[in-house]
Design a protein around this motif. Structure first.
Motif, PDB file in Angstrom:
ATOM      1  N   SER A  30      27.257  39.128  21.389  1.00 15.59           N
ATOM      2  CA  SER A  30      28.214  38.619  20.670  1.00 15.59           C
ATOM      3  C   SER A  30      27.948  38.028  19.077  1.00 15.59           C
ATOM      4  CB  SER A  30      29.148  37.228  21.325  1.00 15.59           C
ATOM      5  OG  SER A  30      28.002  36.355  21.682  1.00 15.59           O
ATOM      6  N   ILE A  31      26.539  37.719  19.044  1.00 14.09           N
ATOM      7  CA  ILE A  31      26.288  37.080  17.649  1.00 14.09           C
ATOM      8  C   ILE A  31      26.241  38.587  16.846  1.00 14.09           C
ATOM      9  CG2 ILE A  31      24.393  36.002  16.559  1.00 14.09           C
ATOM     10  CD1 ILE A  31      23.998  34.260  18.540  1.00 14.09           C
ATOM     11  N   ASN A  32      25.337  39.454  17.529  1.00 16.62           N
ATOM     12  CA  ASN A  32      25.127  40.552  16.316  1.00 16.62           C
ATOM     13  C   ASN A  32      26.521  41.210  15.952  1.00 16.62           C
ATOM     14  OD1 ASN A  32      23.324  42.684  15.341  1.00 16.62           O
ATOM     15  ND2 ASN A  32      24.230  44.086  16.915  1.00 16.62           N
ATOM     16  N   PHE A  33      27.437  41.458  17.113  1.00 15.65           N
ATOM     17  CA  PHE A  33      28.512  42.353  17.029  1.00 15.65           C
ATOM     18  C   PHE A  33      29.636  41.396  16.218  1.00 15.65           C
ATOM     19  CE2 PHE A  33      28.757  44.697  21.253  1.00 15.65           C
ATOM     20  CZ  PHE A  33      27.460  45.572  20.839  1.00 15.65           C
ATOM     21  N   ALA A  34      29.712  40.050  16.125  1.00 12.84           N
ATOM     22  CA  ALA A  34      30.473  39.362  15.553  1.00 12.84           C
ATOM     23  C   ALA A  34      29.961  39.344  14.089  1.00 12.84           C
ATOM     24  CB  ALA A  34      30.609  37.901  15.928  1.00 12.84           C
ATOM     25  N   GLU A  35      28.748  39.322  13.662  1.00 13.68           N
ATOM     26  CA  GLU A  35      27.965  39.482  12.362  1.00 13.68           C
ATOM     27  C   GLU A  35      28.753  40.622  11.690  1.00 13.68           C
ATOM     28  OE1 GLU A  35      26.190  37.690   9.162  1.00 13.68           O
ATOM     29  OE2 GLU A  35      26.627  36.873  10.955  1.00 13.68           O
ATOM     30  N   ALA A  36      28.357  41.733  12.491  1.00 18.64           N
ATOM     31  CA  ALA A  36      28.750  43.034  11.618  1.00 18.64           C
ATOM     32  C   ALA A  36      29.987  43.358  11.355  1.00 18.64           C
ATOM     33  CB  ALA A  36      28.250  44.198  12.622  1.00 18.64           C
ATOM     34  N   CYS A  37      31.123  42.427  12.030  1.00 15.25           N
ATOM     35  CA  CYS A  37      32.344  42.735  11.926  1.00 15.25           C
ATOM     36  C   CYS A  37      33.086  41.749  11.237  1.00 15.25           C
ATOM     37  CB  CYS A  37      33.097  42.824  13.315  1.00 15.25           C
ATOM     38  SG  CYS A  37      32.604  44.191  14.410  1.00 15.25           S
ATOM     39  N   LYS A  38      32.358  40.765  10.809  1.00 14.12           N
ATOM     40  CA  LYS A  38      32.916  39.363  10.276  1.00 14.12           C
ATOM     41  C   LYS A  38      33.687  39.738   8.622  1.00 14.12           C
ATOM     42  CE  LYS A  38      28.990  37.436   7.938  1.00 14.12           C
ATOM     43  NZ  LYS A  38      28.455  36.257   7.825  1.00 14.12           N
ATOM     44  N   ASP A  39      33.215  40.713   7.943  1.00 12.61           N
ATOM     45  CA  ASP A  39      33.834  40.959   6.805  1.00 12.61           C
ATOM     46  C   ASP A  39      35.023  42.081   6.877  1.00 12.61           C
ATOM     47  OD1 ASP A  39      32.727  43.430   7.306  1.00 12.61           O
ATOM     48  OD2 ASP A  39      31.513  43.641   5.450  1.00 12.61           O
ATOM     49  N   GLY A  40      35.241  42.379   8.302  1.00 14.29           N
ATOM     50  CA  GLY A  40      36.665  43.215   8.308  1.00 14.29           C
ATOM     51  C   GLY A  40      36.427  44.702   8.093  1.00 14.29           C
ATOM     52  N   SER A  41      35.241  44.988   7.798  1.00 17.87           N
ATOM     53  CA  SER A  41      34.882  46.500   7.392  1.00 17.87           C
ATOM     54  C   SER A  41      34.799  47.367   8.726  1.00 17.87           C
ATOM     55  CB  SER A  41      33.581  46.754   6.452  1.00 17.87           C
ATOM     56  OG  SER A  41      32.525  46.383   7.242  1.00 17.87           O
ATOM     57  N   ARG A  42      34.621  46.872   9.868  1.00 20.37           N
ATOM     58  CA  ARG A  42      34.419  47.764  10.939  1.00 20.37           C
ATOM     59  C   ARG A  42      34.886  47.153  12.139  1.00 20.37           C
ATOM     60  NH1 ARG A  42      29.670  49.549  13.241  1.00 20.37           N
ATOM     61  NH2 ARG A  42      30.920  49.768  14.969  1.00 20.37           N
ATOM     62  N   GLY A  43      35.398  47.686  13.516  1.00 25.61           N
ATOM     63  CA  GLY A  43      35.727  46.785  14.389  1.00 25.61           C
ATOM     64  C   GLY A  43      34.579  47.446  15.755  1.00 25.61           C
ATOM     65  N   LEU A  44      34.985  47.308  16.769  1.00 23.79           N
ATOM     66  CA  LEU A  44      34.258  47.509  17.983  1.00 23.79           C
ATOM     67  C   LEU A  44      35.054  48.239  18.915  1.00 23.79           C
ATOM     68  CD1 LEU A  44      33.042  43.716  18.870  1.00 23.79           C
ATOM     69  CD2 LEU A  44      31.650  45.572  17.658  1.00 23.79           C
ATOM     70  N   ASN A  45      34.238  48.955  19.803  1.00 26.39           N
ATOM     71  CA  ASN A  45      35.075  49.904  20.892  1.00 26.39           C
ATOM     72  C   ASN A  45      35.407  48.626  22.095  1.00 26.39           C
ATOM     73  OD1 ASN A  45      32.923  49.531  22.538  1.00 26.39           O
ATOM     74  ND2 ASN A  45      32.060  51.679  22.069  1.00 26.39           N
ATOM     75  N   CYS A  46      36.163  49.042  23.078  1.00 26.26           N
ATOM     76  CA  CYS A  46      36.641  48.306  24.112  1.00 26.26           C
ATOM     77  C   CYS A  46      35.367  47.618  24.813  1.00 26.26           C
ATOM     78  CB  CYS A  46      37.458  49.056  25.202  1.00 26.26           C
ATOM     79  SG  CYS A  46      36.687  50.409  26.121  1.00 26.26           S
ATOM     80  N   ARG A  47      34.369  48.188  25.215  1.00 33.60           N
ATOM     81  CA  ARG A  47      33.244  47.683  25.644  1.00 33.60           C
ATOM     82  C   ARG A  47      32.648  46.549  24.716  1.00 33.60           C
ATOM     83  NH1 ARG A  47      30.656  49.088  30.131  1.00 33.60           N
ATOM     84  NH2 ARG A  47      28.738  47.944  30.689  1.00 33.60           N
ATOM     85  N   GLY A  48      32.463  46.753  23.487  1.00 33.78           N
ATOM     86  CA  GLY A  48      31.768  45.711  22.431  1.00 33.78           C
ATOM     87  C   GLY A  48      33.011  44.548  22.539  1.00 33.78           C
ATOM     88  N   LEU A  49      34.121  44.790  22.451  1.00 30.60           N
ATOM     89  CA  LEU A  49      35.151  43.670  22.616  1.00 30.60           C
ATOM     90  C   LEU A  49      34.929  42.886  23.770  1.00 30.60           C
ATOM     91  CD1 LEU A  49      38.334  45.125  20.940  1.00 30.60           C
ATOM     92  CD2 LEU A  49      37.035  43.355  19.752  1.00 30.60           C
ATOM     93  N   ALA A  50      34.707  43.423  24.702  1.00 31.38           N
ATOM     94  CA  ALA A  50      34.594  42.793  26.258  1.00 31.38           C
ATOM     95  C   ALA A  50      33.414  41.953  26.331  1.00 31.38           C
ATOM     96  CB  ALA A  50      34.758  43.763  27.333  1.00 31.38           C
ATOM     97  N   THR A  51      32.531  42.696  25.746  1.00 37.82           N
ATOM     98  CA  THR A  51      31.170  41.708  25.724  1.00 37.82           C
ATOM     99  C   THR A  51      31.242  40.563  24.724  1.00 37.82           C
ATOM    100  OG1 THR A  51      29.819  44.142  25.814  1.00 37.82           O
ATOM    101  CG2 THR A  51      28.607  41.952  24.832  1.00 37.82           C
ATOM    102  N   VAL A  52      31.855  40.800  23.568  1.00 38.17           N
ATOM    103  CA  VAL A  52      31.928  39.523  22.722  1.00 38.17           C
ATOM    104  C   VAL A  52      32.677  38.388  23.691  1.00 38.17           C
ATOM    105  CG1 VAL A  52      32.973  38.616  20.733  1.00 38.17           C
ATOM    106  CG2 VAL A  52      31.781  40.885  20.549  1.00 38.17           C
ATOM    107  N   LEU A  53      33.848  38.833  24.203  1.00 42.46           N
ATOM    108  CA  LEU A  53      34.732  37.796  25.023  1.00 42.46           C
ATOM    109  C   LEU A  53      33.955  37.521  26.005  1.00 42.46           C
ATOM    110  CD1 LEU A  53      37.433  36.810  24.826  1.00 42.46           C
ATOM    111  CD2 LEU A  53      38.434  38.523  26.354  1.00 42.46           C
ATOM    112  N   ASN A  54      33.275  38.226  26.754  1.00 38.19           N
ATOM    113  CA  ASN A  54      32.428  37.748  27.987  1.00 38.19           C
ATOM    114  C   ASN A  54      31.506  36.532  27.674  1.00 38.19           C
ATOM    115  OD1 ASN A  54      32.041  38.407  30.941  1.00 38.19           O
ATOM    116  ND2 ASN A  54      29.970  38.684  30.043  1.00 38.19           N
ATOM    117  N   GLU A  55      30.863  36.752  26.521  1.00 36.19           N
ATOM    118  CA  GLU A  55      29.782  35.693  26.088  1.00 36.19           C
ATOM    119  C   GLU A  55      30.510  34.439  25.639  1.00 36.19           C
ATOM    120  OE1 GLU A  55      26.674  37.537  23.728  1.00 36.19           O
ATOM    121  OE2 GLU A  55      26.105  39.002  25.369  1.00 36.19           O
TER     122      GLU A  55
END
Length: 213
Positions: A30-55
């Protein structure tokens, strides 16, 4: 349930879904994924979103699982959601960060992944919540989401046997998988550390400890 829904919507609104590109490198957590997406320039696929939400749920003491929903024959698409344990209701609820979605029956009762799967199989009504949407751009409807898309992606389910921070990064070496499959079917996974079962009760057994939601 209020806490579960609020965390779901928060992550859905903060990180957009992007199913056309891979997730950021540097750690599937979640930390790495959220950091990469915080400026809004990119998103995550469904597995990435589920990983962030899970943690996020786990950090709050709420039991959560990442559930890969698979079709009978994989061609180029499956879907990944979360199963989040409600101690109040005593079951693993269907929670989908890609669509800010949960599922209810005809009386408005929240349904578990197990119950949604059974109801679709038996022709019983299921409904996605009114707020469900994709990237706050397109409404997610019951017909398209449950009866068209997810019905084909619930032939068998995959989950991990343990959960924690950065679990997704360790899955190739340290994580055992458990598969819930119809009797007589077997996935292509042959790793001796993995388990294949056709007992819903075993796959969906309650966690040992669960914080009140």
């Amino acid at each position: 349930m209020v806490t579960i829904k609020r965390i779901l919507t928060y992550i859905h609104d903060k990180i957009r879904h992007d199913g056309q590109n891979g997730n950021p490198k540097g750690g599937n957590n979640s930390i790495n994924f959220a950091e990469a997406c915080k400026d809004g320039s990119r998103g995550l696929n469904c597995r990435g979103l589920a990983t962030v939400l899970n943690e996020c749920y786990l950090s709050m003491g709420i039991p959560s699982r990442v559930i890969t929903c698979m079709p009978k024959t994989y061609i180029n698409d499956c879907h990944v959601i979360n199963a989040v344990y409600s101690s109040t209701l005593g079951k693993w609820l269907w929670i989908d960060p890609t669509n800010d979605a949960w599922v209810t029956d005809e009386l408005g009762n929240l349904l578990s992944v197990q119950e949604v799967r059974a109801r679709l199989r038996n022709g019983q009504p299921v409904h996605v919540n009114e707020e469900a949407n994709w990237n706050n751009e397109k409404k997610t409807t019951t017909e398209d989401y449950l009866y068209e898309y997810m019905a084909k992606n619930l032939f068998y389910l995959e989950s991990w046997t343990r959960y924690g921070f950065n679990t997704e990064s360790d899955r190739e070496k340290l994580i055992n998988y458990i598969f819930l499959q119809p009797t007589g079917c077997d996935s292509e996974e042959r790793n001796p550390r993995n388990y294949s079962v056709n007992d819903d009760r075993y796959f969906w057994q309650a966690p040992q400890q669960a914080k009140t939601d």
